[in-house]
Design a protein around this motif. Structure first.
Motif, PDB file in Angstrom:
ATOM      1  N   HIS A  74       0.266   4.017   1.063  1.00  0.00           N
ATOM      2  CA  HIS A  74      -0.219   4.772   2.281  1.00  0.00           C
ATOM      3  C   HIS A  74       1.125   4.573   3.294  1.00  0.00           C
ATOM      4  O   HIS A  74       1.816   5.740   3.592  1.00  0.00           O
ATOM      5  N   PHE A  75       0.976   3.478   3.844  1.00  0.00           N
ATOM      6  CA  PHE A  75       1.962   2.865   4.856  1.00  0.00           C
ATOM      7  C   PHE A  75       2.619   1.772   4.861  1.00  0.00           C
ATOM      8  O   PHE A  75       3.164   1.141   5.745  1.00  0.00           O
ATOM      9  N   GLY A  76       2.155   1.044   3.663  1.00  0.00           N
ATOM     10  CA  GLY A  76       2.895  -0.080   3.254  1.00  0.00           C
ATOM     11  C   GLY A  76       2.172  -1.422   3.570  1.00  0.00           C
ATOM     12  O   GLY A  76       2.852  -2.486   3.571  1.00  0.00           O
ATOM     13  N   GLY A  77       1.108  -1.334   4.070  1.00  0.00           N
ATOM     14  CA  GLY A  77       0.206  -2.291   4.417  1.00  0.00           C
ATOM     15  C   GLY A  77      -0.164  -3.267   3.253  1.00  0.00           C
ATOM     16  O   GLY A  77      -0.083  -3.150   2.150  1.00  0.00           O
ATOM     17  N   CYS A 112      -6.842  -2.323   1.607  1.00  0.00           N
ATOM     18  CA  CYS A 112      -5.633  -2.390   2.520  1.00  0.00           C
ATOM     19  C   CYS A 112      -6.282  -2.926   3.828  1.00  0.00           C
ATOM     20  O   CYS A 112      -7.095  -2.392   4.434  1.00  0.00           O
ATOM     21  N   TRP A 115      -4.534  -2.460   6.596  1.00  0.00           N
ATOM     22  CA  TRP A 115      -4.170  -1.760   7.747  1.00  0.00           C
ATOM     23  C   TRP A 115      -5.171  -0.474   7.984  1.00  0.00           C
ATOM     24  O   TRP A 115      -5.695  -0.280   9.325  1.00  0.00           O
ATOM     25  N   HIS A 116      -5.432   0.316   7.006  1.00  0.00           N
ATOM     26  CA  HIS A 116      -6.619   1.702   7.266  1.00  0.00           C
ATOM     27  C   HIS A 116      -7.602   1.508   6.321  1.00  0.00           C
ATOM     28  O   HIS A 116      -8.164   2.505   6.100  1.00  0.00           O
ATOM     29  N   ASN A 117      -7.796   0.528   5.658  1.00  0.00           N
ATOM     30  CA  ASN A 117      -9.023   0.267   4.767  1.00  0.00           C
ATOM     31  C   ASN A 117      -9.054   1.016   3.596  1.00  0.00           C
ATOM     32  O   ASN A 117     -10.049   1.326   2.924  1.00  0.00           O
ATOM     33  N   LEU A 118      -7.886   1.784   3.239  1.00  0.00           N
ATOM     34  CA  LEU A 118      -7.956   2.345   1.816  1.00  0.00           C
ATOM     35  C   LEU A 118      -8.359   1.596   0.817  1.00  0.00           C
ATOM     36  O   LEU A 118      -7.982   0.331   0.807  1.00  0.00           O
ATOM     37  N   CYS A 128       0.878  -1.147  -0.023  1.00  0.00           N
ATOM     38  CA  CYS A 128       0.025   0.038  -0.029  1.00  0.00           C
ATOM     39  C   CYS A 128       0.906   1.303  -0.073  1.00  0.00           C
ATOM     40  O   CYS A 128       1.912   1.210   0.826  1.00  0.00           O
TER      41      CYS A 128
HETATM   42  S1  FES Z   1      -1.097   1.203   4.986  1.00  0.00           S
HETATM   43 FE1  FES Z   1      -2.766   0.857   3.579  1.00  0.00          FE
HETATM   44  S2  FES Z   1      -4.625   2.056   4.068  1.00  0.00           S
HETATM   45 FE2  FES Z   1      -2.831   2.400   5.485  1.00  0.00          FE
END
Ligand code: FES
Length: 105
Positions: free
Chosen positions: A45-48, A66, A68-71, A43
């Motif tokens: 965003h932060f690598g999830g 994703c 981790w944070h559902n994006l 991801c």
């Molecule tokens: S790491 Fe994927 S939504 Fe935050």
């Protein structure tokens, strides 16, 4: 551009998707209708992990969510549908017989 075997059609039988690391790339291979495609499993965003969940339909669009944070990301374009300016990298693939190859540059 490096062409590398990433798996086989059998790998898609169970969940219609799988991910593998090749060099420094974590690549998610999945079925998009009748087509087989590949996208980054990391991801932006932060690598999830993108491929933890199965593809689901949101607003008539198939997306990855994703862990981790559902994006959410359009499986076709890789564009994030919930946060602008984030895009997953797509990879070209080729199917030869039962084997799936990915192109990495
Ligand atoms: S790491 Fe994927 S939504 Fe935050």
């Amino acid at each position: 551009m490096l062409k590398t075997k990433i798996g086989s059609l059998d790998d898609l039988k169970k969940n219609s998707q799988f991910s593998r690391w090749i060099n420094d790339h974590d690549i998610l291979v999945y079925k998009n209708g009748g087509k087989i495609e590949a996208i980054s499993n990391i991801c932006p965003h932060f690598g999830g992990p993108i491929g933890y969940h199965d593809i689901k339909i949101v607003n008539n669009k198939p997306v990855f969510t994703c862990l981790w944070h559902n994006l959410q990301f359009c499986i076709k374009s890789g564009e994030c549908t919930t946060h602008s300016n984030l895009v997953l990298r797509k990879y070209d693939i080729e199917v030869e017989g039962q084997e799936i190859f990915v192109y990495i540059n």
